[in-house]
Design a protein around this motif. Structure first.
Motif, PDB file in Angstrom:
ATOM      1  N   LEU A 205       0.855  -1.181   0.000  1.00  0.00           N
ATOM      2  CA  LEU A 205       0.000   0.000   0.000  1.00  0.00           C
ATOM      3  C   LEU A 205       0.892   1.231   0.000  1.00  0.00           C
ATOM      4  O   LEU A 205       1.874   1.296   0.749  1.00  0.00           O
ATOM      5  CB  LEU A 205      -0.916  -0.001   1.226  1.00  0.00           C
ATOM      6  CG  LEU A 205      -1.888  -1.182   1.332  1.00  0.00           C
ATOM      7  CD1 LEU A 205      -2.617  -1.146   2.674  1.00  0.00           C
ATOM      8  CD2 LEU A 205      -2.892  -1.167   0.200  1.00  0.00           C
ATOM      9  N   THR A 206       0.547   2.203  -0.803  1.00  0.00           N
ATOM     10  CA  THR A 206       1.441   3.338  -1.041  1.00  0.00           C
ATOM     11  C   THR A 206       1.722   4.138   0.221  1.00  0.00           C
ATOM     12  O   THR A 206       2.881   4.415   0.563  1.00  0.00           O
ATOM     13  CB  THR A 206       0.855   4.265  -2.124  1.00  0.00           C
ATOM     14  OG1 THR A 206       0.623   3.498  -3.311  1.00  0.00           O
ATOM     15  CG2 THR A 206       1.830   5.398  -2.441  1.00  0.00           C
ATOM     16  N   ASN A 207       0.680   4.532   0.926  1.00  0.00           N
ATOM     17  CA  ASN A 207       0.848   5.436   2.053  1.00  0.00           C
ATOM     18  C   ASN A 207       0.414   4.827   3.386  1.00  0.00           C
ATOM     19  O   ASN A 207       0.130   5.551   4.336  1.00  0.00           O
ATOM     20  CB  ASN A 207       0.048   6.724   1.804  1.00  0.00           C
ATOM     21  CG  ASN A 207       0.554   7.495   0.602  1.00  0.00           C
ATOM     22  OD1 ASN A 207       1.756   7.707   0.457  1.00  0.00           O
ATOM     23  ND2 ASN A 207      -0.360   7.918  -0.270  1.00  0.00           N
ATOM     24  N   VAL A 208       0.348   3.523   3.439  1.00  0.00           N
ATOM     25  CA  VAL A 208      -0.157   2.851   4.639  1.00  0.00           C
ATOM     26  C   VAL A 208       0.843   1.799   5.113  1.00  0.00           C
ATOM     27  O   VAL A 208       1.356   1.019   4.314  1.00  0.00           O
ATOM     28  CB  VAL A 208      -1.524   2.188   4.354  1.00  0.00           C
ATOM     29  CG1 VAL A 208      -2.008   1.435   5.597  1.00  0.00           C
ATOM     30  CG2 VAL A 208      -2.558   3.227   3.928  1.00  0.00           C
ATOM     31  N   ASN A 209       1.115   1.804   6.419  1.00  0.00           N
ATOM     32  CA  ASN A 209       1.958   0.788   7.033  1.00  0.00           C
ATOM     33  C   ASN A 209       1.091  -0.446   7.305  1.00  0.00           C
ATOM     34  O   ASN A 209       0.188  -0.406   8.140  1.00  0.00           O
ATOM     35  CB  ASN A 209       2.560   1.323   8.335  1.00  0.00           C
ATOM     36  CG  ASN A 209       3.512   0.353   8.992  1.00  0.00           C
ATOM     37  OD1 ASN A 209       3.231  -0.833   9.119  1.00  0.00           O
ATOM     38  ND2 ASN A 209       4.645   0.863   9.431  1.00  0.00           N
TER      39      ASN A 209
END
Length: 294
Positions: A205-209
């Motif tokens: 996911l691009t902006n998610v940990n």
């Protein structure tokens, strides 16, 4: 000895400062027990310094010192070292002094009757099974002790309640069951979370940990289970509608018999504890090794 309700003046001692002892120390400190009420013994000077620095408590390499200075003594050593710990307690105290102490063994598989025997038949001897969440005051703690001294059982329960929920069990066998149900159980959950995190890494996911998502989901799921009066099966069905994506996922879990694996894991923990109980009882008639005071 009778404890005051807030335990404000009583000293808590730990013989052994391994993982579980440290978890309990952390929990007591979080609960409001002050650092100068706690003392722990370690095997080496280096570990003594580490414990003092980490928790701000007193530490020593002498078990006798813990016994002398404490009102409640937790034995947190490996099962094979419990008798030596008891010998150290006895060596540092007169018989009259010993009778003022409460001793609680946290060593799985060592029968209370043996611990009491090693402590000159001390009636205020208990065995317990804590689990790791005691460090955040959310432990599930099994406690076994003679009801002849009911007021002591009540007082010990009050003290341990600072670390979580206490369950008084009726026998060593029930204590062994609690090892499988609660003592070892945090590792089952952590293993499942570990597996989910590993699987989730395949889905970038691009902006998610992703690990944060898994842990938040775990936190919310277990909070919901703890705070609602619903069975886990009911909550599972709330998530898994017929023919939906979750039902598809559960089909895989059921086909691979993960429930059977968890049952077998719990059984293995219980059987290991029962074997330890049998072993220690079989060794109880062997001569003791003399212990020199520090």
């Amino acid at each position: 000895m009778v404890f005051d309700k807030n335990f404000a003046t009583k000293r808590i001692g730990f013989i052994g400062a391994g993982k579980m002892a440290k978890a309990m120390i952390q929990g007591f400190l979080k609960s409001g027990v002050v650092a100068n009420q706690i003392i722990a013994s370690t095997r080496t000077v280096e570990s003594k310094v580490r414990v003092e620095k980490e928790f701000g408590i007193a530490a020593t390499t002498c078990n006798n010192e813990v016994a002398s200075l404490s009102d409640v003594i937790f034995i947190c050593v490996k099962p094979t070292n419990v008798q030596n710990a008891c010998d150290d307690i006895v060596a540092g105290l007169t018989y009259q002094e010993l009778q003022t102490k409460i001793v609680i063994s946290a060593a799985a598989g060592v029968p209370r009757v043996l611990v009491s025997d090693w402590l000159q038949n001390l009636p205020t001897t208990f065995t317990m099974m804590p689990n790791l969440p005691v460090s955040v005051n959310e432990g599930a703690i099994a406690l076994y002790g003679s009801k002849i001294k009911q007021h002591f059982l009540t007082e010990v329960t009050q003290l341990l309640s600072k670390l979580g929920k206490v369950y008084q069990v009726e026998s060593e066998v029930e204590l062994a069951y609690m090892v499988g149900i609660a003592g070892s159980a945090p590792a089952y959950y952590y293993a499942m979370v570990e597996a989910i995190e590993q699987a989730a890494k395949h889905y970038a996911l691009t902006n998610v940990n992703v690990s944060e998502v898994v842990r938040q989901t775990t936190r919310g799921t277990l909070t919901l289970l703890a705070e609602q009066a619903f069975d886990a099966s009911y909550l599972k069905d709330m998530v898994a509608s017929s023919g939906g994506t979750t039902r598809e996922a559960l089909n895989v879990i059921e086909e691979q018999h993960i429930g059977d694996s968890l049952h077998d894991a719990m059984e293995a923990a219980v059987l290991k504890t029962m074997k330890q109980l049998s072993y220690h009882l079989s060794q109880s008639n062997k001569p003791k090794v003399a212990t020199e005071p520090c």
